[in-house]
Design a protein around this motif. Sequence first.
Motif, mmCIF file in Angstrom:
data_model
loop_
_atom_site.group_PDB
_atom_site.id
_atom_site.type_symbol
_atom_site.label_atom_id
_atom_site.label_comp_id
_atom_site.label_asym_id
_atom_site.label_seq_id
_atom_site.Cartn_x
_atom_site.Cartn_y
_atom_site.Cartn_z
ATOM 1 N N THR A 1 0.831 -1.199 0.000
ATOM 2 C CA THR A 1 0.000 0.000 0.000
ATOM 3 C C THR A 1 0.871 1.256 0.000
ATOM 4 O O THR A 1 0.409 2.336 -0.345
ATOM 5 C CB THR A 1 -0.941 0.034 1.220
ATOM 6 N N VAL A 2 2.126 1.099 0.422
ATOM 7 C CA VAL A 2 3.079 2.216 0.409
ATOM 8 C C VAL A 2 4.434 1.700 -0.084
ATOM 9 O O VAL A 2 4.717 0.508 -0.026
ATOM 10 C CB VAL A 2 3.284 2.858 1.813
ATOM 11 N N ALA A 3 5.241 2.636 -0.553
ATOM 12 C CA ALA A 3 6.642 2.365 -0.848
ATOM 13 C C ALA A 3 7.449 3.272 0.073
ATOM 14 O O ALA A 3 7.158 4.471 0.168
ATOM 15 C CB ALA A 3 6.972 2.672 -2.307
ATOM 16 N N ASP A 4 8.420 2.701 0.773
ATOM 17 C CA ASP A 4 9.302 3.509 1.623
ATOM 18 C C ASP A 4 10.501 3.902 0.780
ATOM 19 O O ASP A 4 11.331 3.060 0.428
ATOM 20 C CB ASP A 4 9.735 2.722 2.858
ATOM 21 N N VAL A 5 10.566 5.182 0.423
ATOM 22 C CA VAL A 5 11.607 5.696 -0.460
ATOM 23 C C VAL A 5 12.636 6.415 0.393
ATOM 24 O O VAL A 5 12.302 7.332 1.146
ATOM 25 C CB VAL A 5 10.999 6.663 -1.499
ATOM 26 N N GLY A 6 13.889 5.966 0.281
ATOM 27 C CA GLY A 6 14.940 6.544 1.106
ATOM 28 C C GLY A 6 16.077 7.099 0.280
ATOM 29 O O GLY A 6 16.318 6.680 -0.854
ATOM 30 N N ILE A 7 16.773 8.063 0.877
ATOM 31 C CA ILE A 7 17.984 8.611 0.290
ATOM 32 C C ILE A 7 18.986 8.744 1.439
ATOM 33 O O ILE A 7 18.674 9.319 2.476
ATOM 34 C CB ILE A 7 17.698 9.950 -0.443
ATOM 35 N N THR A 8 20.143 8.132 1.257
ATOM 36 C CA THR A 8 21.179 8.118 2.288
ATOM 37 C C THR A 8 22.478 8.575 1.651
ATOM 38 O O THR A 8 22.826 8.113 0.565
ATOM 39 C CB THR A 8 21.359 6.683 2.860
ATOM 40 N N ALA A 9 23.178 9.482 2.323
ATOM 41 C CA ALA A 9 24.446 9.971 1.789
ATOM 42 C C ALA A 9 25.500 9.949 2.879
ATOM 43 O O ALA A 9 25.226 10.252 4.039
ATOM 44 C CB ALA A 9 24.294 11.381 1.240
ATOM 45 N N GLY A 10 26.712 9.567 2.472
ATOM 46 C CA GLY A 10 27.844 9.576 3.379
ATOM 47 C C GLY A 10 29.043 9.006 2.668
ATOM 48 O O GLY A 10 28.908 8.188 1.762
ATOM 49 N N ALA A 11 30.219 9.455 3.062
ATOM 50 C CA ALA A 11 31.479 8.948 2.505
ATOM 51 C C ALA A 11 31.512 9.013 0.976
ATOM 52 O O ALA A 11 32.017 8.111 0.321
ATOM 53 C CB ALA A 11 31.737 7.513 2.988
ATOM 54 N N GLY A 12 30.928 10.088 0.420
ATOM 55 C CA GLY A 12 30.980 10.275 -1.029
ATOM 56 C C GLY A 12 30.034 9.407 -1.827
ATOM 57 O O GLY A 12 30.100 9.372 -3.046
ATOM 58 N N GLN A 13 29.157 8.686 -1.125
ATOM 59 C CA GLN A 13 28.198 7.821 -1.812
ATOM 60 C C GLN A 13 26.780 8.275 -1.520
ATOM 61 O O GLN A 13 26.493 8.835 -0.465
ATOM 62 C CB GLN A 13 28.331 6.371 -1.340
ATOM 63 N N LEU A 14 25.903 8.005 -2.480
ATOM 64 C CA LEU A 14 24.473 8.243 -2.306
ATOM 65 C C LEU A 14 23.778 6.917 -2.560
ATOM 66 O O LEU A 14 24.085 6.231 -3.540
ATOM 67 C CB LEU A 14 23.972 9.290 -3.309
ATOM 68 N N ILE A 15 22.869 6.549 -1.666
ATOM 69 C CA ILE A 15 22.100 5.314 -1.838
ATOM 70 C C ILE A 15 20.623 5.672 -1.884
ATOM 71 O O ILE A 15 20.113 6.347 -0.988
ATOM 72 C CB ILE A 15 22.360 4.311 -0.693
ATOM 73 N N VAL A 16 19.975 5.246 -2.963
ATOM 74 C CA VAL A 16 18.529 5.375 -3.081
ATOM 75 C C VAL A 16 17.964 4.007 -2.722
ATOM 76 O O VAL A 16 18.441 2.982 -3.228
ATOM 77 C CB VAL A 16 18.115 5.757 -4.524
ATOM 78 N N SER A 17 16.970 3.976 -1.841
ATOM 79 C CA SER A 17 16.345 2.707 -1.465
ATOM 80 C C SER A 17 14.840 2.821 -1.639
ATOM 81 O O SER A 17 14.253 3.862 -1.350
ATOM 82 C CB SER A 17 16.688 2.350 -0.012
ATOM 83 N N VAL A 18 14.246 1.738 -2.138
ATOM 84 C CA VAL A 18 12.791 1.681 -2.246
ATOM 85 C C VAL A 18 12.365 0.315 -1.707
ATOM 86 O O VAL A 18 12.760 -0.724 -2.245
ATOM 87 C CB VAL A 18 12.297 1.898 -3.692
ATOM 88 N N ALA A 19 11.575 0.348 -0.623
ATOM 89 C CA ALA A 19 11.118 -0.881 0.026
ATOM 90 C C ALA A 19 9.622 -1.051 -0.202
ATOM 91 O O ALA A 19 8.873 -0.072 -0.274
ATOM 92 C CB ALA A 19 11.413 -0.829 1.523
ATOM 93 N N ASP A 20 9.207 -2.316 -0.316
ATOM 94 C CA ASP A 20 7.788 -2.626 -0.481
ATOM 95 C C ASP A 20 7.466 -3.912 0.273
ATOM 96 O O ASP A 20 8.343 -4.487 0.910
ATOM 97 C CB ASP A 20 7.422 -2.722 -1.971
ATOM 98 N N ALA A 21 6.214 -4.339 0.196
ATOM 99 C CA ALA A 21 5.760 -5.507 0.958
ATOM 100 C C ALA A 21 5.856 -6.815 0.175
ATOM 101 O O ALA A 21 5.427 -7.854 0.656
ATOM 102 C CB ALA A 21 4.320 -5.282 1.428
ATOM 103 N N GLU A 22 6.407 -6.783 -1.033
ATOM 104 C CA GLU A 22 6.515 -7.988 -1.872
ATOM 105 C C GLU A 22 7.834 -8.700 -1.541
ATOM 106 O O GLU A 22 8.898 -8.125 -1.728
ATOM 107 C CB GLU A 22 6.492 -7.576 -3.349
#
Length: 138
Positions: free
Chosen positions: A67-88
Amino acid sequence: MEHVPSPVRRHIVSVPLGQEAVPRAREAVAGRFREVGVVPGSAFADAVLLVVSELVVNVLQHAPHSTVADVGITAGAGQLIVSVADAEPRLPALEPGVMGAGLRLVAELAGEYDGEVSAEPVLGHGGKVVLVRFRIPS
């Protein structure tokens, strides 16, 4: 002189799935660009937003119980991580020649910034998270 690691900045927003999911996810991520060291309007920012779009579209198409997607953005040590979590719980195929067109595009964009795509189960809630790592251009 002692090396002090740069702080890790992490932001996650739960986006309700529906017609507005992609624009909401893009807006939430774009709104954090300055905080995480991404220049708004840059080619890198455009690549990150395209990755967010593709990953949220994948949730809409392949995670019918979410019903939702948890969309994340994390940055540190010169890196960027995009994360998308779901219930599947089913992990996407990430092998070349097997992955779908959307994930192939995501992998190509990550590769342009010395990055990669991975997916892993989310412990405790039965879903999964797709992670896209980038090196933040200087």
